[in-house]
Motif scaffolding. Structure first.
Motif, PDB file in Angstrom:
ATOM      1  N   GLN A 133       0.828  -1.204   0.000  1.00  0.00           N
ATOM      2  CA  GLN A 133       0.000   0.000   0.000  1.00  0.00           C
ATOM      3  C   GLN A 133       0.866   1.259   0.000  1.00  0.00           C
ATOM      4  OE1 GLN A 133      -2.468  -0.453   3.458  1.00  0.00           O
ATOM      5  NE2 GLN A 133      -3.675  -2.124   2.581  1.00  0.00           N
ATOM      6  N   LEU A 134       1.929   1.246   0.793  1.00  0.00           N
ATOM      7  CA  LEU A 134       2.845   2.388   0.839  1.00  0.00           C
ATOM      8  C   LEU A 134       3.434   2.663  -0.531  1.00  0.00           C
ATOM      9  CD1 LEU A 134       4.573   4.360   2.800  1.00  0.00           C
ATOM     10  CD2 LEU A 134       6.344   2.612   2.527  1.00  0.00           C
ATOM     11  N   HIS A 135       3.820   1.602  -1.211  1.00  0.00           N
ATOM     12  CA  HIS A 135       4.434   1.763  -2.533  1.00  0.00           C
ATOM     13  C   HIS A 135       3.453   2.410  -3.510  1.00  0.00           C
ATOM     14  CE1 HIS A 135       7.993   0.022  -4.916  1.00  0.00           C
ATOM     15  NE2 HIS A 135       7.427   0.952  -5.653  1.00  0.00           N
ATOM     16  N   ARG A 136       2.209   1.988  -3.473  1.00  0.00           N
ATOM     17  CA  ARG A 136       1.207   2.551  -4.383  1.00  0.00           C
ATOM     18  C   ARG A 136       0.970   4.032  -4.101  1.00  0.00           C
ATOM     19  NH1 ARG A 136      -2.911  -2.612  -3.825  1.00  0.00           N
ATOM     20  NH2 ARG A 136      -1.988  -3.901  -5.480  1.00  0.00           N
ATOM     21  N   VAL A 137       0.868   4.397  -2.819  1.00  0.00           N
ATOM     22  CA  VAL A 137       0.645   5.795  -2.464  1.00  0.00           C
ATOM     23  C   VAL A 137       1.849   6.648  -2.833  1.00  0.00           C
ATOM     24  CG1 VAL A 137       0.360   7.391  -0.522  1.00  0.00           C
ATOM     25  CG2 VAL A 137      -1.060   5.335  -0.672  1.00  0.00           C
ATOM     26  N   CYS A 138       3.041   6.139  -2.579  1.00  0.00           N
ATOM     27  CA  CYS A 138       4.250   6.895  -2.902  1.00  0.00           C
ATOM     28  C   CYS A 138       4.381   7.107  -4.415  1.00  0.00           C
ATOM     29  CB  CYS A 138       5.484   6.193  -2.347  1.00  0.00           C
ATOM     30  SG  CYS A 138       5.694   6.400  -0.560  1.00  0.00           S
ATOM     31  N   GLN A 139       3.929   6.153  -5.207  1.00  0.00           N
ATOM     32  CA  GLN A 139       3.934   6.343  -6.659  1.00  0.00           C
ATOM     33  C   GLN A 139       3.069   7.533  -7.048  1.00  0.00           C
ATOM     34  OE1 GLN A 139       2.809   2.523  -8.360  1.00  0.00           O
ATOM     35  NE2 GLN A 139       4.917   2.176  -9.016  1.00  0.00           N
ATOM     36  N   VAL A 140       1.885   7.621  -6.449  1.00  0.00           N
ATOM     37  CA  VAL A 140       0.974   8.715  -6.762  1.00  0.00           C
ATOM     38  C   VAL A 140       1.560  10.063  -6.329  1.00  0.00           C
ATOM     39  CG1 VAL A 140      -1.298   9.705  -6.248  1.00  0.00           C
ATOM     40  CG2 VAL A 140      -1.071   7.248  -6.664  1.00  0.00           C
ATOM     41  N   LEU A 141       2.267  10.073  -5.195  1.00  0.00           N
ATOM     42  CA  LEU A 141       2.799  11.320  -4.647  1.00  0.00           C
ATOM     43  C   LEU A 141       4.229  11.613  -5.114  1.00  0.00           C
ATOM     44  CD1 LEU A 141       1.487  10.976  -0.974  1.00  0.00           C
ATOM     45  CD2 LEU A 141       0.494  12.329  -2.840  1.00  0.00           C
ATOM     46  N   ASP A 142       4.767  10.778  -6.008  1.00  0.00           N
ATOM     47  CA  ASP A 142       6.132  10.948  -6.516  1.00  0.00           C
ATOM     48  C   ASP A 142       7.182  10.953  -5.402  1.00  0.00           C
ATOM     49  OD1 ASP A 142       5.728  11.036  -9.320  1.00  0.00           O
ATOM     50  OD2 ASP A 142       4.936  13.069  -9.135  1.00  0.00           O
ATOM     51  N   ILE A 143       7.043  10.022  -4.472  1.00  0.00           N
ATOM     52  CA  ILE A 143       7.983   9.886  -3.360  1.00  0.00           C
ATOM     53  C   ILE A 143       8.704   8.545  -3.489  1.00  0.00           C
ATOM     54  CG2 ILE A 143       8.221   9.696  -0.857  1.00  0.00           C
ATOM     55  CD1 ILE A 143       5.709  11.409  -0.592  1.00  0.00           C
ATOM     56  N   PRO A 144      10.036   8.514  -3.541  1.00  0.00           N
ATOM     57  CA  PRO A 144      10.756   7.234  -3.592  1.00  0.00           C
ATOM     58  C   PRO A 144      10.496   6.405  -2.335  1.00  0.00           C
ATOM     59  CG  PRO A 144      12.199   9.068  -4.162  1.00  0.00           C
ATOM     60  CD  PRO A 144      10.953   9.666  -3.597  1.00  0.00           C
ATOM     61  N   VAL A 145      10.251   5.142  -2.512  1.00  0.00           N
ATOM     62  CA  VAL A 145       9.972   4.254  -1.391  1.00  0.00           C
ATOM     63  C   VAL A 145      11.279   3.800  -0.733  1.00  0.00           C
ATOM     64  CG1 VAL A 145       9.017   2.011  -0.721  1.00  0.00           C
ATOM     65  CG2 VAL A 145       7.813   3.443  -2.372  1.00  0.00           C
ATOM     66  N   ILE A 146      11.306   3.836   0.589  1.00  0.00           N
ATOM     67  CA  ILE A 146      12.461   3.360   1.348  1.00  0.00           C
ATOM     68  C   ILE A 146      12.125   1.993   1.930  1.00  0.00           C
ATOM     69  CG2 ILE A 146      14.066   3.838   3.227  1.00  0.00           C
ATOM     70  CD1 ILE A 146      13.251   6.772   3.047  1.00  0.00           C
TER      71      ILE A 146
END
Length: 279
Positions: A133-146
């Motif tokens: 879920q974090l990965h999907r949200v970060c994609q939308v917000l243009d935030i690299p996933v850690i």
């Protein structure tokens, strides 16, 4: 391929940005998995971010709507309204009682708040479903996933996950009281870190469609958890029982649990306090 020890999953593209389609949002989104240096500095203390990630891993849901809007929800019992109010104080958002359920739901959905939240919990989320879920949200917000960092006995994530999915209880076994600390989850990998850091054992329970339960029962292991508690902040109503652990062992050593003990009244008074903390 791997860059600096982290996994990167781009499609063939000259600018390294992958073309993805996430929850109806058909824009070019980065799927880079980065390091903490690639994200904006959080405005929240690290201890809060670790604890909050544990809460979300246990009782939260990070969502992307069909229209591409991001949000987070955390649902907990009525007795943990103060915990949700603390999160609301830190992050903003709203709290509503769930219709027909003895629970409150916290929700945050404004974009600026979600960006700040992602930069807070990024690198601390580790639950199998929640990481996706974090990965999907970060994609939308243009935030690299850690990717989740390695946990140790100083991480406040354990406190947050316990607030969500943990219990501390006393049961009679062979006429002797047995204090145990437990954390449950559907997947083995989501409780294994407790065993790695604090010892104890993991059991499979076939009830409720099956789940895994980590627990410690020996005095040595329980005291280790108590020492952790003294350096970390628990906020759920059930965590208040940690304050009574030392009194429990003092009465246990006096054999106050035996009906013929001169200290039995003290034991009954202790049990009354213990049970009231769960109301």
């Amino acid at each position: 391929m791997f860059i600096s020890g982290f996994l990167v999953k781009p499609r063939s593209s000259q600018n390294g940005v992958s073309k993805t389609q996430s929850a109806g949002n058909q824009r070019h989104k980065s799927s880079l998995v980065g390091t903490s240096e690639t994200t904006c500095a959080t405005t929240y203390p690290k201890s809060f971010c670790e604890w909050l990630a544990g809460i979300i891993d246990g009782d939260g849901s990070i969502q992307v709507s069909k229209q591409g809007y991001t949000s987070i929800e955390i649902t907990m019992g009525l007795e943990d309204l103060p915990l949700l109010r603390y999160i609301q104080h830190m992050l903003g958002g709203s709290i509503k009682m769930r219709s027909g359920a003895k629970a409150y739901r916290y929700r945050l959905h404004n974009q600026l708040g979600m960006i700040k939240l992602m930069n807070c919990i990024n690198g601390h989320i580790r639950h199998s479903a929640r990481l996706l879920q974090l990965h999907r949200v970060c994609q939308v917000l243009d935030i690299p996933v850690i990717l989740p960092i390695t946990l140790d006995a100083q991480s406040n994530w354990f406190a947050g996950f316990f607030d969500a999915d943990g219990t501390i209880c006393i049961a009679m076994k062979n006429r002797l009281p047995q204090l145990s600390i437990r954390v449950t989850n559907k997947l083995l990998q989501d409780v294994e870190s407790y065993k790695v850091v604090f010892g104890g054992n993991i059991y499979f329970d076939s009830s409720q469609n099956g789940y895994y339960q980590w627990s410690v029962q020996s005095r040595k292991d329980v005291i280790m958890m108590l020492d952790y508690f003294k350096s970390s902040t628990f906020r759920s109503h059930k965590s208040r029982r940690f304050f009574l652990i030392e009194e429990y062992y003092s009465l246990y050593d006096l054999k106050a649990f035996k009906p013929d003990s001169i200290h039995h009244k003290a034991w009954l008074a202790f049990l009354d306090k213990w049970n009231k903390l769960m109301i």
